[in-house]
Design an enzyme around this catalytic site. Structure first.
Site, short mmCIF file in Angstrom:
data_model
loop_
_atom_site.label_atom_id
_atom_site.label_comp_id
_atom_site.label_asym_id
_atom_site.label_seq_id
_atom_site.Cartn_x
_atom_site.Cartn_y
_atom_site.Cartn_z
N GLY A 96 0.78 -1.22 0.00
CA GLY A 96 0.00 0.00 0.00
C GLY A 96 0.81 1.27 0.00
O GLY A 96 0.28 2.36 0.25
N CYS A 112 -17.88 -1.70 -26.88
CA CYS A 112 -19.31 -1.42 -26.95
C CYS A 112 -19.84 -1.37 -25.52
O CYS A 112 -20.55 -2.26 -25.05
CB CYS A 112 -20.03 -2.50 -27.76
#
Length: 421
Positions: free
Chosen positions: A229, A341
């Site tokens: 992190g 799409c």
């Protein structure tokens, strides 16, 4: 603090090689990685006893091989990642452990694999302790503890607190210590990771939680892991990580435990994004430019099938234009999207799906757009949505571009499919 080159709106080369040459040789879309950046990030963390790469961030075996050659060991979150590490040259056993399996569950294949090869396990649930103990009593384990709070640049990257599935809930520690004892397992290490982009306020809380948890477990503890992190800059105004301060906070915990236990305690760190994010570039070609009402769109041949972070987390990535012809010095606001799409196939969006424009150089069809800081959680999250092939991957090292993954073909996509009858 980190020293880094500021993100610029235009670029002519990547690692000294012209962008147009890379596009001509390897096609688009293509992921390009800079080996030297990875080396620099590794060196920043040398104060830690063990650097363990969270390979889920970028698991190409050429990247893993580079890590291995520079003394970095790996974390695996699946049986497939164990196999990848082996293909990259990692041994199954050694000191420190070359491969550690970390997860919240064992699927059946993973449990069989860690038992057969005696792979160290970092348990993220009580059931993992029970299942491993029944299958392979007498081993050492580490526990991943959820301290009850978390932190992340997105709610979806927050890995602590009661909304996260990750780790053993801190209030179940006594139960898990007893469970390990019942199953003849020794708790030799602890791991805490609360999410991405951890700041020092949260980090100090994690350090306090680690200290207290280790004291509760007792002197069987020989390793603590700071998790990952570590923050990565994506914007010019982002500050780099003060690695010395980060290490000092964790080293204080380690020294306190060594004094309490009367023996040495190894300090691991488990970065993923920190080691590889800044090394990566997604090279795409602008294939259409069009107005929709007041909005201008740059449409690329890369979509969220190539880089999913913006649609998943609203993640920001710096972008630059590489001109294939005459460069422009003018700018305009543009929304950057892909070919899929799918209305969400937009790279310039914020968390929650809010589409926004980016000030970019005026470009033409046939120019290239480079999405930067894309080396972490890029290709590894790619898909074949819309039957799009997975992109090529290229590693640039010492001025030479090496193809480390061939572009997928349409035949590759359907190779495993069968029409019955």
């Amino acid at each position: 603090m980190n020293t880094r080159q500021l993100f610029a709106p235009t670029r002519t080369e990547i690692c000294g090689i012209p962008v147009t040459d890379l596009a001509e040789k390897f096609g688009t879309p293509t992921y390009i990685y800079d080996a030297e950046t990875i080396r620099q990030r590794i060196e920043q963390l040398r104060q830690f006893d063990v650097i363990r790469f969270a390979q889920k961030a970028n698991s190409n075996i050429a990247v893993l091989d580079l890590m291995r050659k520079h003394g970095v060991v790996v974390d695996a979150v699946s049986s497939g990642e164990v196999h990848r590490a082996q293909r990259a040259g990692y041994e199954l056993h050694g000191a420190p452990h070359p491969i550690v399996y970390t997860a919240d569950i064992f699927d059946r294949e993973a449990l069989d694999l860690v038992v057969k090869h005696d792979i160290p396990v970092n348990c993220g649930s009580p059931d993992m302790i029970r299942q491993l103990g029944q299958a392979a009593p007498g081993r050492e384990i580490t526990l991943r503890i959820n301290p009850g709070f978390g932190h992340g640049h997105s709610a979806k990257t927050n890995t602590g607190g009661d909304h996260s599935k990750h780790g053993i809930w801190h209030e179940q520690l006594d139960e898990c210590v007893a469970l390990a004892k019942e199953n003849d397992l020794t708790i030799a290490g602890l791991h805490m990771h609360i999410g991405s982009g951890t700041d020092f306020e949260h980090l100090s809380q994690v350090c306090d939680a680690m200290r207290q948890t280790a004291l509760e477990v007792g002197s069987t503890i020989t390793t603590i892991s700071a998790g990952g992190g570590l923050p990565t800059p994506y914007k010019n105004e982002d500050e780099g990580l003060d690695v010395d301060r980060y290490f000092q906070l964790w080293d204080k915990v380690r020294k306190d435990l060594e004094t309490e236990f009367g023996h040495s305690v190894a300090l691991e760190i488990e970065p993923g994004r920190f080691l590889v994010a800044e090394c990566g570039y997604l090279l795409a070609e602008i294939r259409a430019i069009k107005k929709m009402g007041e909005n201008l769109f740059y449409l690329l041949d890369a979509g969220f099938n190539n880089l999913a972070r913006p649609i998943l987390y609203g993640s920001y990535h710096p972008m630059s234009i590489a001109f294939s012809g005459k460069p422009s010095t003018e700018f305009q606001n543009a929304i950057v999207g892909g070919p899929l799409c799918e209305s969400g196939d937009i790279f310039t969006q914020e968390e929650g799906g809010f589409v926004c424009a980016r000030e970019l150089p005026v470009a033409n069809v046939g120019d290239f757009l480079v999405i930067e800081c894309a080396g972490a959680y890029g290709f590894v999250m790619a898909s074949n949505y819309n039957s799009k092939p997975l992109s090529a991957e290229v590693l640039i090292d010492d001025g030479k571009a090496h193809l480390i993954r061939k572009r997928q073909t349409p035949e590759d996509i359907v190779a495993g499919e069968v029409i019955p009858g």
